[in-house]
Write a protein that holds these residues in place. Structure first.
Motif, PDB file in Angstrom:
ATOM      1  N   ALA A 148       0.819  -1.211   0.000  1.00 41.53           N
ATOM      2  CA  ALA A 148       0.000   0.000   0.000  1.00 41.53           C
ATOM      3  C   ALA A 148       0.852   1.259   0.000  1.00 41.53           C
ATOM      4  O   ALA A 148       0.450   2.291  -0.516  1.00 41.53           O
ATOM      5  N   ILE A 151       2.809   1.565  -3.869  1.00 40.45           N
ATOM      6  CA  ILE A 151       2.136   1.854  -5.133  1.00 40.45           C
ATOM      7  C   ILE A 151       1.894   3.348  -5.375  1.00 40.45           C
ATOM      8  O   ILE A 151       2.124   3.828  -6.487  1.00 40.45           O
ATOM      9  N   PRO A 152       1.457   4.123  -4.355  1.00 39.66           N
ATOM     10  CA  PRO A 152       1.292   5.552  -4.624  1.00 39.66           C
ATOM     11  C   PRO A 152       2.591   6.187  -5.131  1.00 39.66           C
ATOM     12  O   PRO A 152       2.568   7.080  -5.980  1.00 39.66           O
ATOM     13  N   CYS A 171      -4.718  -0.499  -9.548  1.00 39.76           N
ATOM     14  CA  CYS A 171      -4.309  -1.407  -8.484  1.00 39.76           C
ATOM     15  C   CYS A 171      -4.562  -0.759  -7.125  1.00 39.76           C
ATOM     16  O   CYS A 171      -5.088  -1.387  -6.208  1.00 39.76           O
ATOM     17  N   LEU A 172      -4.207   0.517  -7.041  1.00 36.38           N
ATOM     18  CA  LEU A 172      -4.414   1.232  -5.785  1.00 36.38           C
ATOM     19  C   LEU A 172      -5.902   1.306  -5.466  1.00 36.38           C
ATOM     20  O   LEU A 172      -6.328   1.153  -4.312  1.00 36.38           O
ATOM     21  N   TYR A 176      -7.606  -0.021  -2.174  1.00 30.00           N
ATOM     22  CA  TYR A 176      -8.389   0.897  -1.353  1.00 30.00           C
ATOM     23  C   TYR A 176      -9.767   0.318  -1.067  1.00 30.00           C
ATOM     24  O   TYR A 176     -10.306   0.460   0.020  1.00 30.00           O
ATOM     25  N   VAL A 183      -4.570   2.158   2.987  1.00 28.61           N
ATOM     26  CA  VAL A 183      -4.107   3.064   1.934  1.00 28.61           C
ATOM     27  C   VAL A 183      -4.186   4.484   2.461  1.00 28.61           C
ATOM     28  O   VAL A 183      -5.250   5.052   2.604  1.00 28.61           O
TER      29      VAL A 183
END
Lengths: 962, 443
Positions: A148, A151-152, A171-172, A176, A183
């Protein structure tokens, strides 16, 4: 087989699959699969290592076998090995196997996560995409925990490829949705929002899904996206379709993106910035204009894409509900769709119009389509479309067209589908009542309704007729005459008999003058239906008969005869038998005066919210905008109802409600019971007992009903907190659950849980009396400066009733900074007419937000020394209030929420604790030492915290505890 | 009664559809296909109820036969009919296969018209059917008027299964006692359940309308007759092996061909009948007591660690050394995660068949009172599945030339009063075959 290059062909797989397909029977297939599995097992078991190609092939076969529905319990390791391959095809098969087959509790998950991590950091866009897809496909909590935060970063990094960004956004979004708590967008927020400006349309489309989802949770953080979205939208809308080559779909520029943008905008109120708003209005106008243009293609995809944008734009217009011009244009556009060939379009048009009808700006415009809608109701072939048409008619109804609409709906009801009849009946009943200009029309309509669709008329509908008739003097005579006529039909519905019995029992005298409806004729008419009815209706009819005796003494002999006959007085149903016996006795013993008192005409019903409306709401679920809207209108049109804002329905209703313990209780019961209690006859007292059983509200509630209403209106200020509130508060410093408050009426239980800077508290209210509390309300408030220190929000769900309330009230706290006071809970309710007003302190103290911290002796004293400033320390020496038992003390210190540290203090008598208080802004570390002195029965308490106010407050709190 | 009869191939395509009653619609055909043949889970029950319609099915190789009804019928009757139907079809065109059914559409519809009427089963005796449903086509029409009327009188008459005026030069008679022995044994050699189901099949080529009488060593009859009468036939038919010195067997229950006079059986327990011409099944029976178990299986399974399994199986033959058992096959199940097998056997051939998850050990012949053994090493693949292997039982197939139930044919007498041949002129052949049914030993 299609020709493929030799390296990737996997001929073995192709042969295997074609073998399976050629199997003649299930048994043959199982045999083939068993053989293959044995082969793969021996290959995997074999000592010499397999090359990537054959590993891929066998994993593929396993996957195929699994997808055929057989269990696979090996090969996971080989699949994981494939992940570390450098060849795309091998990696891809590995990921495929894992997303399909690996469950989250497998011990391999660590290896998988490792491989994914490697791929994410590989800078090879295809590998990164594969890894992201795998995370999204599995989407488990473990995956979320592991990635988590990663990825951002990929999503907003400047050097990430567009395709990877796209995958990362989706994906995020998936992570979420599965575990929103993991997230944390935080610092990424603004950069994610700026993805709306990305060059690549694919990235924007993917990102907007993510933003829409995130902004629904925390709209404030994503506020900036509105202006970006508007500018993006305007660029798309105004562009010639050739500008966005890849994203032009059948001559419509980026339809998916446009729809998503419009949907995102629906999460926010209209933009305040004039320029932005102007631009948006311009966009919406352009969209509406484009709908008028001739289609650029005859293909259905073209019109679908165009209409999708149009409908999304219209729902945005409806959402804003502030642009009369746009609303009217939208309405006109929908009007065109109402006659479109496409059934789906007609459906959507009807649905959107339903919401348009509730807007004050477009209500008139919607009304112009009434003929089309009525036509749709009659001629549509699809029942769901007819249902929407009925909804729309209901929504567009007002006083000017009520008669027409009600008449149309009634005539439609005769042929309506069974699935929507009940709802239609409720709607007709509500419209008829709400827009009734004269009540004879209302009575006619409802009786018609019962005649046409008797089976679908719920209890509430006919209760309502009776309430209205009883409350309105001017229609009583007409109602009696009409029901008398209606009852003359050879076969009439049971609901009609109920209404007839009730109304003739009350107001039969008003038409008795006419020889055609003389008392005896009325009675005979009612009694002719008696034997065809169910038990509750018969019970009601018996009550009507006894009322007849009162109204028309000349029928007394006949009715007594009926009551006396064996089928009544010895009926197998207890309720009927009891009524027959009691009414017979009552009529023969009581004098006419007593009889007249007992069987007095029903007093008018006090008004509450219409029970029919409540029922319709229940049926439709929370989504129905039109209904809530209607309720607002109802208040405006209230004066028409005569009774002003007195809603319908009283104790008599309660007696027939679902909660009624005796199914045969009827409307006559309770009201007539009350006077009986006053007139002390031997039979009367018996009656009181009977009726007090029958109604849940019990006599006292019924008697005091009017008193309730009169004193309900003035609003009281919350009482000052109870004197013992502080004492109560101290009880809860070291425990989370227990009884907060108790007096002779009420008991309040409490249950609370805390995590970091959040706390949740459940309050259970127990009514210790046998009587229902009325207008029970609770409010939670934070006095003074506490408001800035603690967010307290309460989610009260209406709780009254006897005994423990089934659903407790929840209160949620969020600590912003440290605090010393406690939030107040104010409880108001009425008991026996007297207003009870209570204010309590909720036991939310700063120590509840402790997180225990374990540390060694060395660490502890190092920190102790760091907090050596005088204001950080608070010390108190006090006498013990309670026994100095070691175990009790330990339990208390643990209940405090801190960690009790052993072997820290050189003196083993002393207690040492450490903990961190979590608030939204900061964390406050606390160290505590408690030194008991057994001989002197004294304690010395020393607290050192990184914030001085906290030390002091904690010291005060704790001194009371020991 | 039966409302309709459908035959499907393995794909669920309808080959034959014959509806006898109006309450069965076309959709019944599809309902069975969707819910049974194409069902996601294998349907194991032979009776399926779909929307108040009952489907009774049997499967022959890849062909499904389904009888459909909306009424509450006797299920045993329906299955009896379906089995009979299979027999009839086999008698007409051999093996029931898709190919054969497609080649005999007309014949099958003709048969269905004859053996079911408005759903009620009719005469399904192959011999009788063959007289009027022929496969010769045109030739059949050369029957004379008399012959045709003879068929009518025979089929509707008292003895529907035999026509008059049969003549053979040699009067011959074959009698087979076919038994299948079923066993479930614990690893320690304790018999958990055992029973024999047997059939007496006859093939008769006799002239005229002979009256036959069949005698066997049924305990009730022997006990009734006393010792004297037994001795003269017992010597002739004492072919059975085993160490049993017992003279009689207890029959649990039996059923007869329609030609047997049941009234006589009930009163005297004697089996007398006028036999049909050709092959037929005279009786079926079942015994559960004093069964001779031809083979004993002694399993030894040892788990060596997580990845290895050692299996040793010994079989012992338990009958007269002079007799030979044939077609012996021992099937040893292997765990589902087997990755390799090594087998050593002294006699016969053994092979690991991955497709059946079993080691199959075949021995062509084996004399009585012998023993043989096989040992196997099974390598396992470690799996993350925690389920333990269920250890299915070891099963066995064989064929022995005696009746494991101990049944012996004492006599079969033929009386034909009108024609001049006597019991002594008839050539009689008797044969005993004992086969394995479900013959399992737990390991």
């Amino acid at each position: 087989m299609p020709a493929v290059s030799k390296g990737d062909g996997m001929r073995g797989l192709a042969v295997f699959i074609s073998d399976i397909r050629n199997c003649k029977s299930k048994e043959a297939e199982i045999k083939r699969i068993n053989k293959e599995l044995a082969n793969i097992r021996s290959k995997f078991k074999g000592d010499k290592a397999l090359d990537g190609y054959s590993k891929k092939k066998y994993v593929c076969k396993l996957l195929f076998i699994f997808l055929l529905g057989h269990d696979i319990d090996f090969g996971h390791m080989e699949a994981v090995n494939l992940l570390s391959s450098n060849k795309y095809t091998e990696k891809q098969i590995g990921y495929l196997f894992i997303s399909v087959l690996v469950n989250s509790n497998s011990e391999l998950i660590r290896l998988i996560n490792n491989a994914i991590k490697n791929d994410l950091s590989s800078r090879n866009p295809t590998f990164m995409c594969l890894a992201l897809h795998c995370i999204a496909n599995v989407g488990s909590r473990e995956m979320a925990e592991a990635f988590a935060s990663e990825i951002p970063r990929i999503l907003v990094a400047g050097d990430t490829m567009d395709s990877v960004k796209q995958s990362a956004a989706l994906c995020l979004l998936r992570l979420y949705k599965t575990s929103p708590d993991l997230v944390m967008m935080g610092e990424w927020t603004s950069r994610v929002v700026h993805l709306l400006n990305d060059q690549h349309m694919g990235v924007v489309t993917a990102a907007i899904s993510l933003i829409t989802c995130l902004s629904q949770k925390n709209p404030d953080e994503f506020k900036t996206c509105v202006s970006l979205a508007v500018s993006r939208l305007s660029r798309i809308v105004s562009s010639a379709s050739t500008d966005l080559q890849d994203y032009t779909y059948y001559f419509v520029p980026a339809p998916w993106l446009s729809c998503k943008l419009l949907r995102l905008l629906q999460c926010y109120p209209p933009p305040e910035d004039g320029a932005v708003k102007g631009r948006l209005v311009e966009c919406l106008e352009t969209i509406l204009n484009k709908a008028q243009e001739p289609p650029k293609s005859k293909k259905v995809q073209h019109s679908n894409a165009k209409n999708a944008i149009l409908f999304e734009a219209i729902s945005l217009i409806i959402h804003y509900d502030s642009e009369p011009n746009l609303l009217v244009r939208a309405c006109n556009q929908l009007g065109q769709f109402l006659q479109h060939r496409e059934t789906n379009l007609r459906y959507l048009a009807l649905e959107s119009m339903c919401t348009l009808a509730s807007s004050e700006f477009s209500h008139e415009a919607v009304k112009t389509h009434i003929e089309t809608v009525i036509n749709a109701l009659k001629t549509e072939r699809d029942v769901s479309v007819r249902q929407r048409a009925a909804d729309l008619l209901y929504a567009m109804c007002d006083r000017s067209n009520a008669k027409q609409i009600v008449a149309e709906m009634l005539s439609y009801l005769e042929t309506a589908d069974y699935s929507i009849r009940e709802e239609m009946v409720l709607k007709v009943a509500i419209l008829a009542e709400k827009y009734a200009v004269d009540y004879s029309w209302y009575v006619d309509t409802i009786l018609n309704l019962i005649r046409i669709a008797g089976d679908y008329v719920s209890e509430e509908v006919w209760y309502r007729v009776i309430q209205i008739v009883i409350n309105r003097d001017d229609v009583q005579g007409y109602a009696a005459k009409t029901v008398f006529e209606a009852l003359q039909a050879p076969a009439c519905h049971e609901n009609m008999v109920k209404v007839g019995g009730y109304i003739l029992g009350e107001f039969g005298n008003l038409i008795a003058g006419d020889p055609r409806s003389s008392p005896l004729v009325q009675f005979n008419l009612l009694h002719s239906k008696f034997h065809l009815c169910s038990v509750p209706t018969r019970a009601l009819l018996l009550s009507a008969y006894i009322k007849f005796i009162n109204l028309f003494p000349e029928t007394k002999a006949t009715i007594q005869e009926v009551l006396r006959c064996d089928s009544q007085i010895r009926n197998s149903d207890v309720e009927l038998q009891q009524r027959a016996v009691e009414y017979l006795k009552l009529s023969s013993i009581a004098s006419t005066d007593v009889l007249a008192t007992v069987l007095e005409e029903m007093p008018p019903f006090p008004e509450r919210e219409s029970s029919i409306l409540a029922k319709l709401k229940k049926k439709k679920g929370p989504g129905a905008v039109s209904v809530t809207e209607l309720e607002d209108n109802k208040r405006e049109g209230g004066e028409l109802n005569g009774e002003g804002d007195r809603g319908p329905d009283p104790a008599a209703m309660a007696s027939s409600n679902a909660s009624t313990p005796s199914p045969s209780a009827d409307l006559l019961g309770i009201r007539s019971a009350a006077p009986v209690g006053a007139a002390p006859t031997s039979v009367g007292s018996l009656l009181v007992d009977v009726f007090s059983e029958a109604g849940p509200a019990a006599p006292s509630a019924a008697v005091n009903d009017d008193g309730f209403l009169s004193s309900a209106s003035p609003s009281e200020d919350p009482a000052p907190p109870l004197s013992e509130a502080d004492e109560l508060l101290n009880k809860f410093v070291c425990k989370n659950n227990g009884v907060l408050f108790e007096n002779q009426l009420l008991q309040i239980g409490i249950k609370s849980e805390y995590r970091q800077n959040l706390g949740r508290m459940y309050l259970f209210y127990g009514n210790k009396t046998s009587v229902q509390f009325a207008s029970f309300t609770t409010t939670v408030s934070c006095p003074g400066e506490l408001q800035s220190q603690l967010n307290a929000s309460d989610q009260t769900s209406g709780t009254t009733g006897r005994g423990w309330s089934p659903d407790p009230t929840g209160t949620q706290h969020r600590v912003l900074t440290d605090f010393s006071d406690a939030p107040l809970l104010n409880i108001k309710f009425r008991y026996g007419g007297a207003l009870q007003n209570l204010t309590l302190k909720l036991p939310v103290t700063i120590n509840k937000f402790f997180q225990p911290t374990e540390m060694t002796s060395h660490d502890f004293f190092q920190r102790w020394k760091q907090l050596s400033q005088p204001q950080q320390e608070a010390q108190k020496i006090f006498k013990a209030n309670h026994s100095m038992d070691t175990e009790v003390l330990k339990a208390k210190l643990l209940g405090l929420g801190t960690a009790l540290l052993d072997d820290v203090d050189p003196n083993s008598e002393n207690y040492v604790c450490a903990g961190v208080i979590q608030t939204k802004g900061q964390q406050v570390g606390c160290l505590l030492r408690l030194e008991p002195n057994g001989q002197a029965q004294m304690y010395r308490l020393t607290l050192r915290c990184s914030k001085d106010s906290v030390s002091r407050r904690l010291c005060e709190l704790l001194a009371e505890q020991f | 009664m039966i409302g309709g009869l459908f035959i499907y191939n393995h794909k669920g395509e309808v080959l034959i559809s014959r509806v006898y009653r109006d309450d069965i619609g076309r959709n019944a055909v599809d309902a069975f296909r969707v819910n049974v043949i194409h069902a996601r889970q294998q349907v194991r029950s032979p009776v399926t109820n779909i929307a108040r319609t009952s489907f009774f099915h049997v499967k022959r190789s890849n062909i499904w036969l389904a009888a459909v009804t909306k009424q509450n019928v006797n299920a045993a009757m329906v299955f009896e009919f379906l089995y009979k139907m299979c027999d009839v079809m086999t008698a007409y065109f051999g093996k029931i296969s898709e190919e054969n059914i497609k080649n005999n559409f007309v014949l099958i519809y003709e048969l269905l018209d004859e053996i079911l009427d408005f759903g009620y089963p009719q005469n399904s005796e192959t011999g009788a059917l063959k007289t009027f449903i022929t496969q010769q086509g045109i030739k059949g029409q050369h029957q004379t008027k008399e012959e045709q009327s003879q068929i009518t009188s025979q089929v509707t008459g008292q003895i529907g299964w035999r026509r008059e005026g049969i003549k053979y030069r040699r009067n011959e008679l074959f009698l087979d006692v076919l038994e299948s022995v079923n066993l479930l044994m614990s690893p320690q050699g304790q018999v958990l359940s055992a029973h024999v189901s047997g059939r007496v099949v006859m093939k008769s080529y006799l002239s005229g309308m002979p009256e036959c009488k069949f005698g066997m060593n049924d305990k009730i009859v022997i006990d009734k007759q006393g010792k004297g009468a037994v001795s003269d036939d017992a010597g002739k038919s004492d072919l059975g092996g085993g160490s049993s010195g017992k003279q009689s067997i207890a029959i649990d229950d039996c059923t007869f061909h329609q030609c047997v006079r049941l009234s006589k059986f009930d009163s005297e327990r004697s089996i007398s009948f006028i036999p049909p011409d050709g092959e037929y099944e005279l009786m079926r029976y079942r015994t559960t007591k004093d069964i001779i178990l031809p083979f004993r299986v002694i399993p030894l399974v040892r788990e060596v660690g997580r990845t290895k399994l050692e299996v040793k199986v010994v079989i012992k033959s338990n009958f007269k050394p002079s007799l030979l058992a044939q077609k012996i096959e021992v099937r040893i199940p292997t765990p589902l995660n087997t990755s390799g097998v090594q087998v050593i056997c002294m006699k016969g051939k053994a092979k690991y068949k991955a497709s059946e998850n079993a080691i199959v050990w075949k021995i062509k012949r084996m004399a009585g009172m012998k023993e043989s053994q096989i040992s196997a090493e099974i390598e396992l693949l470690p799996t993350n599945d925690k389920k333990k292997w269920a250890r299915p039982p070891i099963s066995m197939n064989f064929e022995v030339p005696f009746a494991p139930s101990g049944l012996k044919v004492r006599y079969l007498k033929v009386f034909e009063s009108k024609l001049n041949y006597s019991d002594h002129d008839v050539i009689k052949w008797v044969r005993y075959i004992g086969r394995s049914g479900i013959y399992e030993t737990r390991c």
